[in-house]
Design a protein around this motif. Structure first.
Motif, PDB file in Angstrom:
ATOM      1  N   TYR A  65       2.672   8.499   4.141  1.00 33.81           N
ATOM      2  CA  TYR A  65       1.628   7.730   3.459  1.00 33.81           C
ATOM      3  C   TYR A  65       0.724   7.139   4.535  1.00 33.81           C
ATOM      4  CZ  TYR A  65       3.693   7.713  -1.242  1.00 33.81           C
ATOM      5  OH  TYR A  65       4.160   8.070  -2.487  1.00 33.81           O
ATOM      6  N   VAL A  66      -0.578   7.071   4.266  1.00 33.72           N
ATOM      7  CA  VAL A  66      -1.486   6.430   5.213  1.00 33.72           C
ATOM      8  C   VAL A  66      -1.697   4.982   4.798  1.00 33.72           C
ATOM      9  CG1 VAL A  66      -2.651   8.539   5.921  1.00 33.72           C
ATOM     10  CG2 VAL A  66      -3.508   7.293   3.951  1.00 33.72           C
ATOM     11  N   SER A  67      -1.850   4.116   5.773  1.00 30.47           N
ATOM     12  CA  SER A  67      -1.977   2.683   5.495  1.00 30.47           C
ATOM     13  C   SER A  67      -3.445   2.264   5.469  1.00 30.47           C
ATOM     14  CB  SER A  67      -1.201   1.873   6.534  1.00 30.47           C
ATOM     15  OG  SER A  67      -1.616   2.224   7.845  1.00 30.47           O
ATOM     16  N   THR A  68      -4.236   2.999   4.703  1.00 29.56           N
ATOM     17  CA  THR A  68      -5.647   2.672   4.494  1.00 29.56           C
ATOM     18  C   THR A  68      -5.926   2.676   2.998  1.00 29.56           C
ATOM     19  OG1 THR A  68      -6.236   5.012   4.735  1.00 29.56           O
ATOM     20  CG2 THR A  68      -6.408   3.634   6.704  1.00 29.56           C
ATOM     21  N   ALA A  69      -7.094   2.148   2.620  1.00 29.07           N
ATOM     22  CA  ALA A  69      -7.440   2.078   1.197  1.00 29.07           C
ATOM     23  C   ALA A  69      -7.777   3.453   0.636  1.00 29.07           C
ATOM     24  CB  ALA A  69      -8.609   1.117   0.998  1.00 29.07           C
ATOM     25  N   ARG A  98      -1.741  10.700   0.440  1.00 26.52           N
ATOM     26  CA  ARG A  98      -1.352   9.514  -0.312  1.00 26.52           C
ATOM     27  C   ARG A  98      -1.524   8.270   0.550  1.00 26.52           C
ATOM     28  NH1 ARG A  98       4.555  11.478  -2.069  1.00 26.52           N
ATOM     29  NH2 ARG A  98       4.483  11.990   0.172  1.00 26.52           N
ATOM     30  N   THR A  99      -1.983   7.177  -0.072  1.00 26.86           N
ATOM     31  CA  THR A  99      -2.171   5.922   0.643  1.00 26.86           C
ATOM     32  C   THR A  99      -1.224   4.871   0.088  1.00 26.86           C
ATOM     33  OG1 THR A  99      -3.794   4.754  -0.743  1.00 26.86           O
ATOM     34  CG2 THR A  99      -4.629   6.536   0.661  1.00 26.86           C
ATOM     35  N   VAL A 100      -1.100   3.766   0.832  1.00 23.36           N
ATOM     36  CA  VAL A 100      -0.225   2.678   0.381  1.00 23.36           C
ATOM     37  C   VAL A 100      -0.699   2.083  -0.943  1.00 23.36           C
ATOM     38  CG1 VAL A 100       0.709   2.050   2.633  1.00 23.36           C
ATOM     39  CG2 VAL A 100      -1.486   1.087   1.896  1.00 23.36           C
ATOM     40  N   LEU A 101      -1.985   2.233  -1.270  1.00 17.58           N
ATOM     41  CA  LEU A 101      -2.473   1.711  -2.545  1.00 17.58           C
ATOM     42  C   LEU A 101      -1.918   2.515  -3.722  1.00 17.58           C
ATOM     43  CD1 LEU A 101      -6.182   0.678  -1.852  1.00 17.58           C
ATOM     44  CD2 LEU A 101      -4.074  -0.647  -1.609  1.00 17.58           C
ATOM     45  N   ASP A 122       1.721   3.743  11.218  1.00 18.73           N
ATOM     46  CA  ASP A 122       1.514   5.175  11.397  1.00 18.73           C
ATOM     47  C   ASP A 122       1.954   6.000  10.187  1.00 18.73           C
ATOM     48  OD1 ASP A 122       0.609   4.640  13.923  1.00 18.73           O
ATOM     49  OD2 ASP A 122       2.498   5.138  14.923  1.00 18.73           O
ATOM     50  N   TYR A 123       1.327   7.147  10.028  1.00 13.98           N
ATOM     51  CA  TYR A 123       1.632   8.084   8.940  1.00 13.98           C
ATOM     52  C   TYR A 123       3.111   8.436   8.909  1.00 13.98           C
ATOM     53  CZ  TYR A 123       1.081  12.405   6.135  1.00 13.98           C
ATOM     54  OH  TYR A 123       1.169  13.392   5.178  1.00 13.98           O
ATOM     55  N   ASP A 124       3.713   8.620  10.082  1.00 10.98           N
ATOM     56  CA  ASP A 124       5.120   9.015  10.157  1.00 10.98           C
ATOM     57  C   ASP A 124       6.058   7.819  10.321  1.00 10.98           C
ATOM     58  OD1 ASP A 124       4.941  11.822   9.851  1.00 10.98           O
ATOM     59  OD2 ASP A 124       4.164  11.984  11.886  1.00 10.98           O
ATOM     60  N   SER A 125       5.527   6.614  10.278  1.00  4.80           N
ATOM     61  CA  SER A 125       6.351   5.415  10.381  1.00  4.80           C
ATOM     62  C   SER A 125       6.580   4.808   9.006  1.00  4.80           C
ATOM     63  CB  SER A 125       5.690   4.396  11.317  1.00  4.80           C
ATOM     64  OG  SER A 125       5.562   4.927  12.623  1.00  4.80           O
ATOM     65  N   GLU A 126       7.562   3.930   8.938  1.00  2.00           N
ATOM     66  CA  GLU A 126       7.963   3.353   7.657  1.00  2.00           C
ATOM     67  C   GLU A 126       7.992   1.829   7.752  1.00  2.00           C
ATOM     68  OE1 GLU A 126      11.791   5.221   6.450  1.00  2.00           O
ATOM     69  OE2 GLU A 126      11.507   6.377   8.298  1.00  2.00           O
ATOM     70  N   LEU A 133      -1.547  -2.436  19.491  1.00  2.14           N
ATOM     71  CA  LEU A 133      -2.173  -1.222  19.995  1.00  2.14           C
ATOM     72  C   LEU A 133      -1.809  -0.030  19.114  1.00  2.14           C
ATOM     73  CD1 LEU A 133      -1.541  -1.554  23.846  1.00  2.14           C
ATOM     74  CD2 LEU A 133      -3.569  -2.222  22.554  1.00  2.14           C
ATOM     75  N   ASN A 134      -2.722   0.916  19.012  1.00  2.00           N
ATOM     76  CA  ASN A 134      -2.495   2.104  18.196  1.00  2.00           C
ATOM     77  C   ASN A 134      -1.285   2.885  18.702  1.00  2.00           C
ATOM     78  OD1 ASN A 134      -3.094   4.120  16.217  1.00  2.00           O
ATOM     79  ND2 ASN A 134      -4.098   5.341  17.801  1.00  2.00           N
ATOM     80  N   ARG A 135      -0.323   3.151  17.809  1.00  2.00           N
ATOM     81  CA  ARG A 135       0.879   3.930  18.123  1.00  2.00           C
ATOM     82  C   ARG A 135       1.577   3.414  19.377  1.00  2.00           C
ATOM     83  NH1 ARG A 135       1.316   8.617  15.331  1.00  2.00           N
ATOM     84  NH2 ARG A 135       2.519   9.622  16.987  1.00  2.00           N
TER      85      ARG A 135
END
Length: 252
Positions: free
Chosen positions: A74-78, A85-88, A107-111, A193-195
């Motif tokens: 899932y991506v963490s953007t609107a 798929r997004t968190v929304l 991140d996409y692969d993080s939870e 910082l990113n990733r």
């Protein structure tokens, strides 16, 4: 109401960020570029980057705070231009009509833990470098982890791309000494910082197998299952606003 205050009340962004949007010309009032400091009313049509904004004028603004356990993929953007798929998509139907935004990125692969809210000022505070609350992660890496690698994390390091990383709190929760398959680390970061964790591990020769955010400031993921969301409890909201500087210190 001033346009920047109205946009913040609508959950679009903070007042400062609203001023920047207005200066960029992406905020329109009745089809015309908004001007700094201008007043708006309930009869005005306001858009931000082409999207209509419902201004909560003449009523008390009610903020919503949802704690979400983001699964992988899932991506963490609107929204996502690639159609992922997004968190929304995880927001319960009861809050589907609330204009919520994810606070920060995962991140996409993080939870794990990510906060969704319509409080623009809080979003600005929690994503600004001067207001970062500590974030806690459980990180599974392949193979054993040496004391030298732990000390590199704890001392701070410069990543391969040149970014400087502040010292990171890290402990071994479950070791893979003697050639085991993986090691479970708990890491506490004060930067965003990113990733960052994946890049840190890469630079000391560790392969990340799984990464889960379990805490942010006073918020804890607890037993919330992947894909689930829940409203913050009153004491959690009080602590979050206090720690972000939006409420005076006091007892919960």
């Amino acid at each position: 109401m001033r346009i920047n205050k109205a946009l913040a009340a609508a959950g679009v962004c903070s007042r400062r960020a609203a001023d920047e949007l207005i200066a960029s010309g992406t905020v329109l009032v009745n089809g015309q570029p908004a001007e700094p400091g201008m007043q708006v009313s309930a009869n005005d049509e306001v858009t931000v980057e082409g999207r209509a904004v419902a201004l909560p004028l003449g009523q008390r603004t009610t903020f919503t705070y949802l704690l979400c356990n983001k699964p992988r993929k899932y991506v963490s953007t609107a929204s996502d231009p690639q159609g992922r798929r997004t968190v929304l998509d995880l927001v319960p139907a009861a809050h589907a009509d609330t204009r919520l935004y994810p606070v920060g990125r995962l991140d996409y692969d993080s939870e794990g833990l990510i906060l969704l809210t319509n409080n623009g000022e809080l979003t600005h505070r929690l994503t600004h470098p001067s207001h970062h609350l500590p974030k806690t992660y459980r990180v599974s890496v392949a193979g054993p982890v040496s004391e030298k690698q732990l000390q590199t994390f704890r001392a701070g390091m410069t990543l391969a791309e040149g970014d400087k990383v502040a010292p990171v709190g890290v402990e071994i929760i479950k070791g893979a000494r003697n050639g085991g398959d993986s090691t479970l680390l708990e890491m506490v970061l004060i930067q965003g910082l990113n990733r960052q964790i994946r890049r840190m591990c890469r630079d000391v020769g560790l392969e990340v197998k799984r990464l889960v955010r379990i805490g942010q400031g006073p918020l804890k993921l607890g037993s919330l299952r992947p894909g689930e969301c829940r409203l913050l409890r009153e004491n959690e909201t009080t602590a979050l606003l206090r720690d972000s500087g939006l409420a005076k210190p006091g007892k919960d």
